[in-house]
Design a protein around this motif. Sequence first.
Motif, PDB file in Angstrom:
ATOM      1  N   THR A 378       0.831  -1.201   0.000  1.00  0.00           N
ATOM      2  CA  THR A 378       0.000   0.000   0.000  1.00  0.00           C
ATOM      3  C   THR A 378       0.865   1.250   0.000  1.00  0.00           C
ATOM      4  O   THR A 378       0.572   2.233  -0.704  1.00  0.00           O
ATOM      5  N   LEU A 382       0.542   4.030  -2.830  1.00  0.00           N
ATOM      6  CA  LEU A 382       0.172   5.401  -2.477  1.00  0.00           C
ATOM      7  C   LEU A 382       1.318   6.373  -2.718  1.00  0.00           C
ATOM      8  O   LEU A 382       1.099   7.523  -3.116  1.00  0.00           O
ATOM      9  N   TRP A 385       1.237   7.101  -6.351  1.00  0.00           N
ATOM     10  CA  TRP A 385       0.020   7.805  -6.782  1.00  0.00           C
ATOM     11  C   TRP A 385      -0.112   9.194  -6.163  1.00  0.00           C
ATOM     12  O   TRP A 385      -0.304  10.197  -6.862  1.00  0.00           O
ATOM     13  N   LEU A 386       0.031   9.275  -4.838  1.00  0.00           N
ATOM     14  CA  LEU A 386      -0.178  10.541  -4.131  1.00  0.00           C
ATOM     15  C   LEU A 386       1.114  11.314  -3.876  1.00  0.00           C
ATOM     16  O   LEU A 386       1.077  12.516  -3.652  1.00  0.00           O
ATOM     17  N   THR A 391       1.533  10.252   1.738  1.00  0.00           N
ATOM     18  CA  THR A 391       1.437   8.867   2.204  1.00  0.00           C
ATOM     19  C   THR A 391       1.905   8.741   3.644  1.00  0.00           C
ATOM     20  O   THR A 391       1.335   7.977   4.438  1.00  0.00           O
ATOM     21  N   ILE A 394      -0.890   9.785   5.922  1.00  0.00           N
ATOM     22  CA  ILE A 394      -1.895   8.723   6.026  1.00  0.00           C
ATOM     23  C   ILE A 394      -1.432   7.653   7.017  1.00  0.00           C
ATOM     24  O   ILE A 394      -2.216   7.155   7.839  1.00  0.00           O
TER      25      ILE A 394
END
Length: 439
Positions: A378, A382, A385-386, A391, A394
């Motif tokens: 993950t 992430l 992507w982000l 991340t 998060i």
Amino acid sequence: MSGGAQRHVSLFRQPRFRSFFVAHAISQFGDRISELAFPLLAVLVLDATPAQVSVLTALVWLPNLTGIFLGAWVDGRAHKKRLLVAADLIRAALLVTVPVAFAFDAGTLTQLYAVALLTGAASVLFNTAYPAFFVLLVPRSRYIDANSALSASRSVSFIAGPALGGVLVQALTAPVAILVDAVSFVASALGIGRIRPDHTARTARADDPEPGTLWHRARDGLRFTLRHPVLRASLGCTTTVNYFSFVFSALLVLFASRTLGLPSGLLGLALGAGAVGGLLGAVLAPRLSERIGVGRSIVAGAIVFPASISLVAVADGPLWARVGLLGAAEFFSGLGVMLFDVNLNAVNAAVIPDGLRSRVAGAYSTVNYGVRPLGALTGGALGTWLGLRPTLWIAAVGGILCVLWLLPSPIPKVRSLDDLDHPDGPQPDLTEAGRSSGR
């Protein structure tokens, strides 16, 4: 000897515990070097992407998904020490292949993946055999003290290990640093091999396999874990915090080296300096648990541990500030995780019956450790992507949510291990149900 008298006798005057402590300390020291060298080898030599680094981290923990069955098998083996020694020697042999391959310019990312997966499998074998072996080293009244001492040695390894690892990688290359970890596993195997555990009647009974298939025995371990109010809350909490901490850890070296621009040596020093918090937490854990209670210490650690990730997420500015914030994050992370681990491990050991120790450890690790590769994957997804900083935020916020498992459980109310029922006493709603399902 009474529990009160036992607490006044140093654990290091007991040969069995002393030998295991030394073996554990050497192995942990080598692990810290390898944990830094492996991702750096992938990033600096093989030019790995964020997703590839996250896969490498995930593969180390992926074998834990088999822990529920391996724990059921281990519970039927009479000599847990032999399994511990075998696991150490297997890991040493696998790690040696890395420097050999790179010495002949044959090292690849595929090989690193294979070594990560297989050493992870050997670690599962070690971890499922360890709980039944641990209770042969110290009495119940010393569980917190013993976990404190072992955790303190682990924290010391976090202080010196990454610093030495960074120096070794920078001066002698990452494969040489990994060779040091291989040697540490050999030393650990020799140390554990010297121990002569006292197999009491209680332990002998725990080593006798119960009737039923491997599947039934594995199901017993999982059923007992999920039905026990303490173990259920413990598992939910640790699984949550491990998932989000691995979202973070899969990206830490990449973030520090590429975004923060820290060289290998300085990165190792920052991680090592921050790990002073782990040593402080391990030393303070027994004292804090006596002052505010074992349960409250666990809750405090569960909050401080993941919250420290936010300091890494905001790291920026001049070099000294970037290094300082990373070091501070590691300090509070180490402090929190030791308050959490030392006390929670002792609580778990105090409530698991001897005949179910490896089965529960296997079921526990299947969920708790099995979620780690998912967290790492993950993090890689992430991060791509982000971006890396979002991340990390998060990971910090999600990790703190682990405390929601603890608050409604009996754990915060536990003042000492004496508040917990002895696991081999009458427990008709839990133990007996688990046993009957295995026949």
